[in-house]
Scaffold this active site. Sequence first.
Site, short mmCIF file in Angstrom:
data_model
loop_
_atom_site.label_atom_id
_atom_site.label_comp_id
_atom_site.label_asym_id
_atom_site.label_seq_id
_atom_site.Cartn_x
_atom_site.Cartn_y
_atom_site.Cartn_z
N ASP A 143 -3.92 -0.12 -3.67
CA ASP A 143 -4.12 0.94 -2.66
C ASP A 143 -3.17 2.12 -2.87
O ASP A 143 -2.32 2.42 -2.03
CB ASP A 143 -4.04 0.38 -1.23
CG ASP A 143 -5.35 -0.29 -0.81
OD1 ASP A 143 -6.18 -0.58 -1.70
OD2 ASP A 143 -5.54 -0.53 0.39
N HIS A 172 -3.57 -8.05 -3.72
CA HIS A 172 -3.73 -7.07 -2.66
C HIS A 172 -4.14 -7.69 -1.32
O HIS A 172 -3.51 -7.46 -0.29
CB HIS A 172 -4.74 -5.99 -3.04
CG HIS A 172 -4.88 -4.96 -1.97
ND1 HIS A 172 -3.87 -4.07 -1.69
CD2 HIS A 172 -5.88 -4.69 -1.07
CE1 HIS A 172 -4.24 -3.30 -0.66
NE2 HIS A 172 -5.45 -3.66 -0.28
N ASP A 222 0.82 -1.22 0.00
CA ASP A 222 0.00 0.00 0.00
C ASP A 222 0.85 1.27 0.00
O ASP A 222 1.87 1.34 0.69
CB ASP A 222 -0.88 0.05 1.25
CG ASP A 222 -1.87 -1.10 1.35
OD1 ASP A 222 -1.63 -2.15 0.73
OD2 ASP A 222 -2.88 -0.94 2.06
N HIS A 234 -1.14 4.56 -0.53
CA HIS A 234 -2.16 5.44 0.05
C HIS A 234 -1.87 6.94 -0.05
O HIS A 234 -1.94 7.66 0.96
CB HIS A 234 -2.43 5.06 1.50
CG HIS A 234 -3.37 3.89 1.64
ND1 HIS A 234 -4.64 3.88 1.09
CD2 HIS A 234 -3.21 2.68 2.23
CE1 HIS A 234 -5.22 2.73 1.36
NE2 HIS A 234 -4.38 1.98 2.04
N ASN A 257 -8.33 -2.84 -2.75
CA ASN A 257 -9.74 -2.59 -2.39
C ASN A 257 -10.09 -1.10 -2.41
O ASN A 257 -11.25 -0.73 -2.54
CB ASN A 257 -10.08 -3.21 -1.02
CG ASN A 257 -9.32 -2.57 0.12
OD1 ASN A 257 -8.09 -2.45 0.07
ND2 ASN A 257 -10.01 -2.16 1.16
N HIS A 258 -9.07 -0.23 -2.34
CA HIS A 258 -9.35 1.21 -2.42
C HIS A 258 -9.46 1.71 -3.86
O HIS A 258 -9.85 2.86 -4.08
CB HIS A 258 -8.30 2.02 -1.66
CG HIS A 258 -8.56 2.04 -0.18
ND1 HIS A 258 -9.16 3.09 0.46
CD2 HIS A 258 -8.32 1.10 0.77
CE1 HIS A 258 -9.28 2.80 1.75
NE2 HIS A 258 -8.78 1.60 1.96
N HIS A 276 -2.36 -4.81 2.09
CA HIS A 276 -3.69 -4.67 2.70
C HIS A 276 -3.71 -4.50 4.22
O HIS A 276 -4.70 -4.07 4.77
CB HIS A 276 -4.53 -5.89 2.29
CG HIS A 276 -6.00 -5.79 2.54
ND1 HIS A 276 -6.74 -4.65 2.29
CD2 HIS A 276 -6.90 -6.72 2.99
CE1 HIS A 276 -8.03 -4.88 2.59
NE2 HIS A 276 -8.13 -6.12 3.02
#
EC number: 3.1.3.16
Length: 309
Positions: free
Chosen positions: A85, A167, A57, A59, A117-118, A241
């Site tokens: 992500d 992920h 990730d 982010h 998932n984002h 994740h």
Amino acid sequence: MDEKLFTKELDQWIEQLNECKQLSESQVKSLCEKAKEILTKESNVQEVRCPVTVCGDVHGQFHDLMELFRIGGKSPDTNYLFMGDYVDRGYYSVETVTLLVALKVRYRERITILRGNHESRQITQVYGFYDECLRKYGNANVWKYFTDLFDYLPLTALVDGQIFCLHGGLSPSIDTLDHIRALDRLQEVPHEGPMCDLLWSDPDDRGGWGISPRGAGYTFGQDISETFNHANGLTLVSRAHQLVMEGYNWCHDRNVVTIFSAPNYCYRCGNQAAIMELDDTLKYSFLQFDPAPRRGEPHVTRRTPDYFL
């Protein structure tokens, strides 16, 4: 547009993005159109050759992505595989995802970007990317270009037939990689089912399948990982994740590794980040890193909800 001309323009965009300067709305539009053409040809289980550096990730922590490239090597000198992500939570989701997509379009053989998932319409409306697009562009068009593009991202990757990257984790509906290859991925991340599980599930200390506290996906035990790896001729499942304090964490008797590449997550968790280098013989080493030094953080008024699972 002529291919040579576009490449030249793309190089200028990448240069600009490396300085954390966003592209114009129309530039994002043409970048996403080009990216769709490339991603549509990629498989649900995208084959990747080593050597490659695997990342978790990010982010929207743009300056930490710059630090990642400083530690791991610039693209395209180093081959990269990102496990999703890219957006939400950090202050620079726009610049982060635009840069990664631009690198993908420019150096398609050298960088693989998977879906997290984002990378979804629903999640980004809650956790920051949507609001950031509105703030930086004055409308939701850029958010729409990117979330439409997210539907095209491959779900998983397979490094040299042996290391399976994705992920989230495994799914009770999936026994083989062929099951994954047969999925229709060109859609918003569903609330349940195999595609959802791949992006939402987590390994757990308890055996078997369990209900996930996240409200999507499952938890899966070591017995599940071992069976899946054995059935598919794999040596390792590499996933992201989950926040892990050292940046990487082995579990399930080294059948699974979690990699998390956002240091001091949400600018307050105090964790290290890591990336996993796989050399040409698939030997792995982990490079850990701390946050990049920051001057004058932007002040964001609206606090997004927390979920740290």
